[in-house]
Scaffold this active site. Structure first.
Site, short mmCIF file in Angstrom:
data_model
loop_
_atom_site.label_atom_id
_atom_site.label_comp_id
_atom_site.label_asym_id
_atom_site.label_seq_id
_atom_site.Cartn_x
_atom_site.Cartn_y
_atom_site.Cartn_z
N ASP A 235 -19.15 9.42 -36.98
CA ASP A 235 -19.85 10.37 -37.66
C ASP A 235 -21.33 10.41 -37.36
O ASP A 235 -21.82 9.22 -37.89
CB ASP A 235 -19.50 10.23 -39.05
N ASP B 125 -20.19 17.14 -34.65
CA ASP B 125 -20.69 15.91 -34.90
C ASP B 125 -19.92 14.84 -35.03
O ASP B 125 -20.27 13.69 -36.02
CB ASP B 125 -21.77 15.78 -36.26
N GLU B 126 -18.53 14.86 -35.11
CA GLU B 126 -17.48 13.80 -35.39
C GLU B 126 -16.49 13.71 -34.44
O GLU B 126 -16.24 14.79 -33.63
CB GLU B 126 -16.90 14.35 -36.68
#
Length: 427
Positions: free
Chosen positions: A11, A136-137
């Site tokens: 993350d 974003d992960e």
DNA sequence: TCTGGGGTCCTAGGACCC
DNA sequence: TCTGGGGTCCTAGGACCC
């Protein structure tokens, strides 16, 4: 016996905000929120400082949350801003009350996407099994990566963190566990820039004390329902009788909840997937009325359809189902879908079909949002042949004669705005 | 002065077919 | 003619996630 799995969840730390801090390092350590407006804040800032570079713009010149007007939510807040209780998905106006002195910047999607690609390719160069979970992960399967089991995955995680920092200047947090479910929870344990390693045996001590809402898949509704049953922690959930949960949440959700509470999850890390739908939607600056604001709405509607068509074409897809989404001023949502005979990615065609959907939905109430969606997708040039003959397979121009609903609903709507044109004539 | 935009998956009912 | 399954497709809404 198969080797034990080592699955990582990575993350990026305060991703959208961190990307902005690369451009404006003078804001490091300050409360900054990203979100809201479509205004070109950066253009305005640079216009005031034509001779200077972004990093030399004085902090005092940045716009503050207290001066923000308009709708929107926070996309990301820096850790300094989070101290004040500001967080993702919070309305801008509420955030302004909590932290008026925060600096507010708009989202730069192009820049965010550029960094997103960069950190993902950096990871894939080290560990190839990467599953995209949004901008974003990612999940990463360490199981078969050489050295992926050293210190439970910590060594490889450190390597990845270093590589990502080198390539992007950004930090991330990583959780490594026997499966995606636990890895996802573990990645939050040491934020920011942290690593945590969990084994199956750690579930009772590390996972059970957490709130049920920490389980990815238990949201506000299920959380509330569990609270009403006096089930708050994951450990309390794990202690439940399966039949009890199944009775209250249904066969699949009830059974899944118990598995999740015990930390059991065998979903694989999936590197490729086909899109199911594509959509475009917009929230208006002020609520609009189908009749009184018809010109404005019509223009927005056409623009959304054209953008959706362009998205489909750019990505090489065609769609057989077109739908619309409305959000009324009271936040209720209505959707209408229509499946047609032939696949399309053409803006005007999408607009025609979406216009028919619009005629089937009540339009007497003010609207806050309008959206257009394409589903039943196929890769362009690989459309499956038509299957059966029924009403929903009619060509688009015949669908105009759609037998029911159009008139009845249009009548209802026109009654509500007596003396004015029926909304269905507007689109 | 509440609450963005882009998605996925699930459920449930009706039409239609065998 | 009646009854009844099962399967698929379509639609609407809702929960949830990033």
């Amino acid at each position: 016996m198969p080797p034990i799995r080592r699955i990582a969840h990575l993350d990026m730390d305060a991703f959208f905000a961190s990307v902005e801090l690369l451009r404006y390092p003078q804001l490091k350590g300050l409360p900054v929120v990203i979100g809201g407006g479509r205004r070109k804040v950066d253009d305005a800032l640079l216009a005031d400082h034509p001779e200077r570079q972004p990093r030399f713009i004085p902090v005092a010149d940045f716009p503050l949350l207290r001066d923000y007007v308009g709708r929107g939510v926070i996309t990301t807040a820096t850790y300094a801003a989070r101290q004040f209780g500001v967080g993702s998905a919070m309305g801008m106006m509420k955030a302004a009350k909590l932290c008026p002195q925060a600096i507010v910047l708009p989202v730069d999607f192009d820049e965010v996407r550029r960094f997103s690609r960069l950190f993902k390719t950096t990871i894939a160069d080290i560990a190839p099994l990467v599953e995209d979970r949004g901008v974003d992960e990612v999940y990463i399967d360490f199981t078969d990566v050489p050295g992926g089991h050293r210190e439970g995955g910590r060594v490889l995680a450190r390597l990845i963190q270093r590589a990502v920092l080198e390539k992007t200047g950004l930090t991330c947090s990583i959780g490594i566990a026997p499966n995606k479910l636990i890895a996802k929870m573990a990645s939050e344990f040491n934020k920011p820039n942290g690593i945590s390693v969990l084994y199956e045996a750690d579930v009772p001590t590390r996972i059970w004390p957490l709130h049920v809402r920490k389980i990815n898949g238990i949201g506000p509704k299920a959380g509330e329902k569990l609270a009403a049953l006096n089930i708050h922690t994951i450990g309390e959930l794990a202690a439940q009788d399966p039949d009890f949960l199944i009775k209250r949440f249904g066969k699949s959700t009830g059974a899944w909840m118990l598995e999740a509470a015990w930390g059991r999850d065998n979903r694989p890390v999936v590197t490729e997937s086909e899109p199911v739908s594509m959509s475009r939607e917009t929230t208006f600056d002020r609520d609009l009325h189908a009749v009184r604001d018809r010109a404005e709405l019509g223009a927005i509607f056409t623009a959304l359809c054209d953008k959706l068509g362009a998205d489909l074409q750019r990505k090489g897809y065609v769609a057989k189902t077109i739908g619309i989404k409305l959000r009324y001023d009271d936040f209720r949502i209505a959707t209408r879908d229509q499946t047609v005979e032939s696949y399309t990615s053409d803006g005007p065609t999408i607009r025609k079909i979406a216009g028919l959907c619009l005629k089937r939905v009540p339009l007497s109430q003010r609207l806050r949002l309008l959206g257009v969606r394409a589903s039943l997708l196929a890769r362009q040039g690989e459309e499956p042949p038509p299957a059966s003959k029924n009403a929903s397979d009619m060509p688009v121009d015949q669908v105009n004669k759609w037998p029911i609903a159009i008139n009845s609903i249009a009548d209802k709507a026109s009654n509500d705005v007596s003396g004015q044109a029926a909304p269905d004539q507007l689109f």
